[in-house]
Design an enzyme around this catalytic site. Structure first.
Site, PDB file in Angstrom:
ATOM      1  N   GLY A  70     -22.114 -20.183 -24.174  1.00  0.00           N
ATOM      2  CA  GLY A  70     -21.834 -21.130 -23.507  1.00  0.00           C
ATOM      3  C   GLY A  70     -20.459 -21.928 -24.183  1.00  0.00           C
ATOM      4  N   CYS A  85     -23.675 -15.137 -28.756  1.00  0.00           N
ATOM      5  CA  CYS A  85     -22.571 -16.008 -28.903  1.00  0.00           C
ATOM      6  C   CYS A  85     -22.783 -17.612 -29.258  1.00  0.00           C
ATOM      7  CB  CYS A  85     -21.790 -16.059 -27.724  1.00  0.00           C
ATOM      8  SG  CYS A  85     -19.813 -16.378 -27.806  1.00  0.00           S
ATOM      9  N   TYR A  86     -22.856 -18.385 -28.301  1.00  0.00           N
ATOM     10  CA  TYR A  86     -23.384 -19.672 -28.522  1.00  0.00           C
ATOM     11  C   TYR A  86     -24.678 -19.559 -28.869  1.00  0.00           C
ATOM     12  CZ  TYR A  86     -24.156 -24.903 -28.122  1.00  0.00           C
ATOM     13  OH  TYR A  86     -24.359 -26.228 -28.353  1.00  0.00           O
ATOM     14  N   HIS A  94     -20.718 -10.057 -26.269  1.00  0.00           N
ATOM     15  CA  HIS A  94     -21.629 -10.422 -25.061  1.00  0.00           C
ATOM     16  C   HIS A  94     -22.126  -8.992 -24.547  1.00  0.00           C
ATOM     17  CE1 HIS A  94     -20.939 -14.642 -24.108  1.00  0.00           C
ATOM     18  NE2 HIS A  94     -19.723 -14.262 -24.549  1.00  0.00           N
ATOM     19  N   GLU A 126     -24.087  -8.614 -22.250  1.00  0.00           N
ATOM     20  CA  GLU A 126     -24.291  -8.413 -20.643  1.00  0.00           C
ATOM     21  C   GLU A 126     -23.030  -8.196 -19.902  1.00  0.00           C
ATOM     22  OE1 GLU A 126     -24.229 -10.638 -22.774  1.00  0.00           O
ATOM     23  OE2 GLU A 126     -23.495 -12.865 -21.733  1.00  0.00           O
ATOM     24  N   GLY A 172     -30.765 -12.517   9.575  1.00  0.00           N
ATOM     25  CA  GLY A 172     -30.070 -11.816   8.366  1.00  0.00           C
ATOM     26  C   GLY A 172     -31.231 -11.235   7.455  1.00  0.00           C
ATOM     27  N   ASP A 228     -32.070 -11.650   4.327  1.00  0.00           N
ATOM     28  CA  ASP A 228     -32.839 -12.239   3.661  1.00  0.00           C
ATOM     29  C   ASP A 228     -34.360 -12.734   4.283  1.00  0.00           C
ATOM     30  OD1 ASP A 228     -30.883 -12.159   2.035  1.00  0.00           O
ATOM     31  OD2 ASP A 228     -30.104 -14.140   2.361  1.00  0.00           O
ATOM     32  N   LYS A 237     -29.625 -10.519  -4.055  1.00  0.00           N
ATOM     33  CA  LYS A 237     -29.393 -10.034  -2.889  1.00  0.00           C
ATOM     34  C   LYS A 237     -29.773  -8.479  -2.926  1.00  0.00           C
ATOM     35  CE  LYS A 237     -27.722 -10.568   1.249  1.00  0.00           C
ATOM     36  NZ  LYS A 237     -28.007 -11.758   2.128  1.00  0.00           N
TER      37      LYS A 237
HETATM   38  N1  ATP Z   1     -30.138 -19.477  13.368  1.00  0.00           N
HETATM   39  C1  ATP Z   1     -31.290 -19.710  12.406  1.00  0.00           C
HETATM   40  N2  ATP Z   1     -32.480 -19.765  12.967  1.00  0.00           N
HETATM   41  C2  ATP Z   1     -33.320 -20.051  12.019  1.00  0.00           C
HETATM   42  N3  ATP Z   1     -33.401 -19.950  10.664  1.00  0.00           N
HETATM   43  C3  ATP Z   1     -32.050 -19.723  10.153  1.00  0.00           C
HETATM   44  C4  ATP Z   1     -30.928 -19.617  11.156  1.00  0.00           C
HETATM   45  N4  ATP Z   1     -29.942 -19.376  10.258  1.00  0.00           N
HETATM   46  C5  ATP Z   1     -30.242 -19.528   8.910  1.00  0.00           C
HETATM   47  N5  ATP Z   1     -31.818 -19.711   8.858  1.00  0.00           N
HETATM   48  C6  ATP Z   1     -32.663 -20.025   7.528  1.00  0.00           C
HETATM   49  O1  ATP Z   1     -31.695 -20.309   6.669  1.00  0.00           O
HETATM   50  C7  ATP Z   1     -32.014 -19.400   5.576  1.00  0.00           C
HETATM   51  C8  ATP Z   1     -30.619 -19.025   4.821  1.00  0.00           C
HETATM   52  O2  ATP Z   1     -29.879 -18.397   5.770  1.00  0.00           O
HETATM   53  P1  ATP Z   1     -28.850 -17.178   4.845  1.00  0.00           P
HETATM   54  O3  ATP Z   1     -27.822 -16.939   5.892  1.00  0.00           O
HETATM   55  O4  ATP Z   1     -28.421 -17.549   3.697  1.00  0.00           O
HETATM   56  O5  ATP Z   1     -30.203 -15.950   5.095  1.00  0.00           O
HETATM   57  P2  ATP Z   1     -30.397 -15.152   6.049  1.00  0.00           P
HETATM   58  O6  ATP Z   1     -29.739 -15.287   7.301  1.00  0.00           O
HETATM   59  O7  ATP Z   1     -31.726 -14.919   6.128  1.00  0.00           O
HETATM   60  O8  ATP Z   1     -29.699 -13.574   5.577  1.00  0.00           O
HETATM   61  P3  ATP Z   1     -28.076 -13.379   5.273  1.00  0.00           P
HETATM   62  O9  ATP Z   1     -27.676 -13.856   4.083  1.00  0.00           O
HETATM   63  O10 ATP Z   1     -28.215 -11.981   5.379  1.00  0.00           O
HETATM   64  O11 ATP Z   1     -27.313 -13.887   6.409  1.00  0.00           O
HETATM   65  C9  ATP Z   1     -32.296 -18.241   6.211  1.00  0.00           C
HETATM   66  O12 ATP Z   1     -32.962 -16.985   5.446  1.00  0.00           O
HETATM   67  C10 ATP Z   1     -33.310 -18.724   7.200  1.00  0.00           C
HETATM   68  O13 ATP Z   1     -34.635 -18.800   6.746  1.00  0.00           O
HETATM   69  N1  GLN Z   2     -19.134 -17.728 -25.316  1.00  0.00           N
HETATM   70  C1  GLN Z   2     -19.499 -18.530 -26.104  1.00  0.00           C
HETATM   71  O1  GLN Z   2     -20.746 -18.394 -26.205  1.00  0.00           O
HETATM   72  C2  GLN Z   2     -18.503 -19.484 -26.866  1.00  0.00           C
HETATM   73  C3  GLN Z   2     -19.239 -20.069 -27.768  1.00  0.00           C
HETATM   74  C4  GLN Z   2     -18.546 -21.273 -28.513  1.00  0.00           C
HETATM   75  N2  GLN Z   2     -18.113 -22.291 -27.688  1.00  0.00           N
HETATM   76  C5  GLN Z   2     -17.220 -20.486 -29.181  1.00  0.00           C
HETATM   77  O2  GLN Z   2     -16.274 -20.831 -28.678  1.00  0.00           O
HETATM   78  O3  GLN Z   2     -17.197 -19.811 -30.121  1.00  0.00           O
HETATM   79 MG    MG Z   3     -27.638 -15.607   7.618  1.00  0.00          MG
END
Ligand code: ATP
Ligand code: GLN
Ligand code: MG
Ligand code: XMP
Length: 544
Positions: free
Chosen positions: A66, A93-94, A185, A187, A242, A244, A400
């Site tokens: 942090g 770290c933090y 870190h 990660e 899309g 999702d 994703k």
């Molecule tokens: N034209 C639309 N009609 C109906 N629902 C929509 C429409 N556009 C977006 N949404 C809703 O909003 C949500 C978020 O949109 P977003 O674009 O992040 O996701 P996605 O379209 O499903 O996938 P992608 O990120 O691949 O475009 C969608 O998952 C869907 O539920």
């Molecule tokens: N990356 C960190 O977690 C930093 C921790 C703390 N702020 C430092 O500077 O040491």
């Molecule tokens: Mg979309």
């Protein structure tokens, strides 16, 4: 909120969880990512999480890094109850400084110089469980540091398990309790063996099962949706085509069959033939009967004269809801005649992902509003209270790439799984300033050419997202010996893994030239084509 939306509790029952408490580091979410790559379920919550309010018992806890200094007034501190859970704890770290500070406030001080970047780490074995963190790793490795504070001395009860050129206490471990600290870190990918180290903690020390796979997730999720929706419940789903919402829709379909109503709202700013295409794809490839509601005129009318990007976004977001509400009522009325489908629509499904959730849960609070995403921040209260619609977001714990893996597990074909994201406000945020039908048509045609040529060149899957935008300022050109005065098309193509940062795609020049040629020749009203090379930051992926 402790991550228990519909289905979240389920995940904790089936999968061992490593809880990551976030102190605001830009790397925190990478810890959950790395663990999930190891097939271990991990959830991130703010460091202020009250342990008594946690709805599950984690197998281990990681305290993140942090930007603060533990000894400063107002700095965040973890709920002391984490130590009563009697599960292994790893401070990074933090997080490590927090562990040390709790034992003695004089254990942490400001260092004489800050340390950013690579450092050479030397692990040293002590004995017993203390050595498990570095088990199987080389004694010497390159790690990534990013800190200014340091431990002044070894906290009582701890051993030093690694040192670096600049850090006397680069890694520490408690002699009896399973408590560990790292100044570096693990990660970030710059740290050699970082993932192996996290595995040593999660598997070797916390004994987590590595069973978090998309196949398992799919089975659990389907069972969970059935439980949530019940025998008779009906679900209205916002489906855009899309990645999702397509994956979420397929999951719903598998779970509750025809008690699921998929609706796409044509907001007048979709791409060329997109609504028809999506309807066909969903029906042919997935057996999902998608209703397309035509709102084009109402959306475009409402967008007249609106130039401000946030106003455009808010208008579109609000209008979406009007259409969904009206559709819910229509469906109920129509379904009343069919005894199998009759019943109130109680649930509303959206394809919300984990990054949206993380953003709103972050300890820092939602970051400065750069742009209002149409589905983030939830639906207006009237949508979830008034009609009693309960939100179902089956993908809210996934990233994703996990959604894509789930899509594959559900048998969705590669082309749909790999589709570039397309934002809810569509082309409206790709036309600078006022949206008009003329400009929408121009953007559509240019975009269609751009994407077709990208596909033809075999570059689609190398690019994370691409589109053509319209700059309504006009430029002079010459075509067929005549003066023309037309709009400027901005091409944008980026590569990214998390969409939080991005780089412009490095196009082969001949492909760009071919695209330029086709656009100026085929799209009436355009006389210039430019390629946007801005990275994010400082740019964003969309224009507005
Ligand atoms: N034209 C639309 N009609 C109906 N629902 C929509 C429409 N556009 C977006 N949404 C809703 O909003 C949500 C978020 O949109 P977003 O674009 O992040 O996701 P996605 O379209 O499903 O996938 P992608 O990120 O691949 O475009 C969608 O998952 C869907 O539920
Ligand atoms: N990356 C960190 O977690 C930093 C921790 C703390 N702020 C430092 O500077 O040491
Ligand atoms: Mg979309
Ligand atoms: O569904 C969405 N509704 C929105 O309002 C929205 N705004 C941006 N995006 C998508 O988010 C990613 C990051 O975009 P930015 O760099 O422009 O913020 C990119 O993938 C964008 O396409 C949206 N998606």
């Amino acid at each position: 909120m402790s991550g228990t939306g519909p289905g979240e509790a389920m995940a904790h029952e089936t999968f061992d969880t490593i809880l990551v408490l976030d102190f605001g580091s830009q790397y925190t979410h990478l810890i959950t990512r790395r663990l999930r790559e190891l097939n271990i379920f991990s959830e991130m919550l703010p460091c202020t999480q009250k342990i008594a309010e946690l709805k599950f018992k984690p197998k281990g806890i990681i305290l993140s890094g942090g930007p603060y200094s533990v000894y400063e007034e107002g700095s965040p501190h973890v709920d002391p109850a984490v130590f009563d859970l009697n599960v292994p704890i790893l401070g990074i770290c933090y997080g490590m400084q927090e562990l040390a500070y709790r034992i003695g406030t004089d254990n942490v001080i400001a260092g004489t110089h800050r340390e950013y970047g690579h450092s050479n780490l030397k692990a040293q074995s002590v004995n017993g469980h203390v050595d498990r963190l570095f088990e199987g790793l080389e004694d010497s490795m390159r790690v990534w540091m990013s800190h200014g504070d340091k431990l002044a001395k070894l906290p009582e009860g701890f051993h030093t398990v690694a040192t670096s050129d600049n850090s006397e206490y680069a890694a520490i471990a408690h002699g009896e309790k399973l408590i560990y600290g790292l100044q570096f870190h693990p990660e970030v990918t710059h740290t050699q063996n970082g993932t192996a180290l996290l595995k040593n903690f999660a598997v070797g020390i916390c004994h987590c099962n590595q069973n978090w796979t998309m196949e398992r997730f799919m089975e659990e999720k389907i069972a969970d949706i059935r439980r949530t929706v019940g025998e008779k419940g009906q679900v209205l789903a916002a489906v855009s085509g899309g990645v999702d919402s397509t994956v979420a829709a397929k999951l719903m379909k598998e779970a509750i069959g025809d008690r699921f109503w998929a609706v796409l709202v044509n907001n007048g700013v979709m791409r060329l033939n997109e609504c028809e295409q999506v309807q066909r794809d969903l029906s042919e490839a997935l057996g999902i009967n998608l209703t397309v509601i035509d709102g084009a005129k109402e959306f475009l009318d409402g967008l007249k004269g609106v130039e401000d990007p946030e106003k455009k976004r808010k208008f579109i977001g609000g209008k979406f809801i009007d259409f969904f509400e009206a559709e819910a009522i229509k469906i109920e009325e129509a379904a009343a005649k069919d005894p199998n489908r009759a019943g109130k629509i109680e649930f509303f499904m959206q394809g919300t992902l984990y990054p949206d959730v993380i953003e709103s849960l972050s300890f820092k609070g939602p970051s400065a509003t750069i742009k209002t995403h149409h589905n983030v921040g939830g639906l207006p209260a009237r949508m979830t209270n008034g009609q009693g619609l309960k939100l179902i977001e089956p993908l809210r714990s996934l990233y994703k790439d996990e959604v894509r893996a789930l899509g594959r597990a559900l048998g969705i074909r590669e082309e749909l799984v790999m589709r570039h994201p397309f934002p809810g406000p569509g082309i409206a945020v790709r036309i600078l300033g006022e949206v008009t039908e003329e400009k929408v048509n121009i953007a559509r045609q240019a975009d269609h050419i751009f994407i077709s040529e990208i596909r033809k060149a075999g570059l689609y899957d190398q690019i994370s997202q691409a589109y053509a935008a319209v700059d309504p300022s006009r430029a002079v050109g010459v075509m067929g010996d005549k003066r023309v005065y037309g709009y400027i098309i901005i091409l944008r193509a980026v590569t990214t893994t998390d969409y939080m940062t991005a780089e412009a795609f490095n196009f082969p020049w001949d492909v760009l030239q071919r695209i330029m040629n086709r656009i100026v020749n085929e799209v009436h009203g355009v006389c210039r084509v430019v390629y946007d090379i801005t990275s994010k930051p400082p740019g964003t992926i969309e224009m507005e």
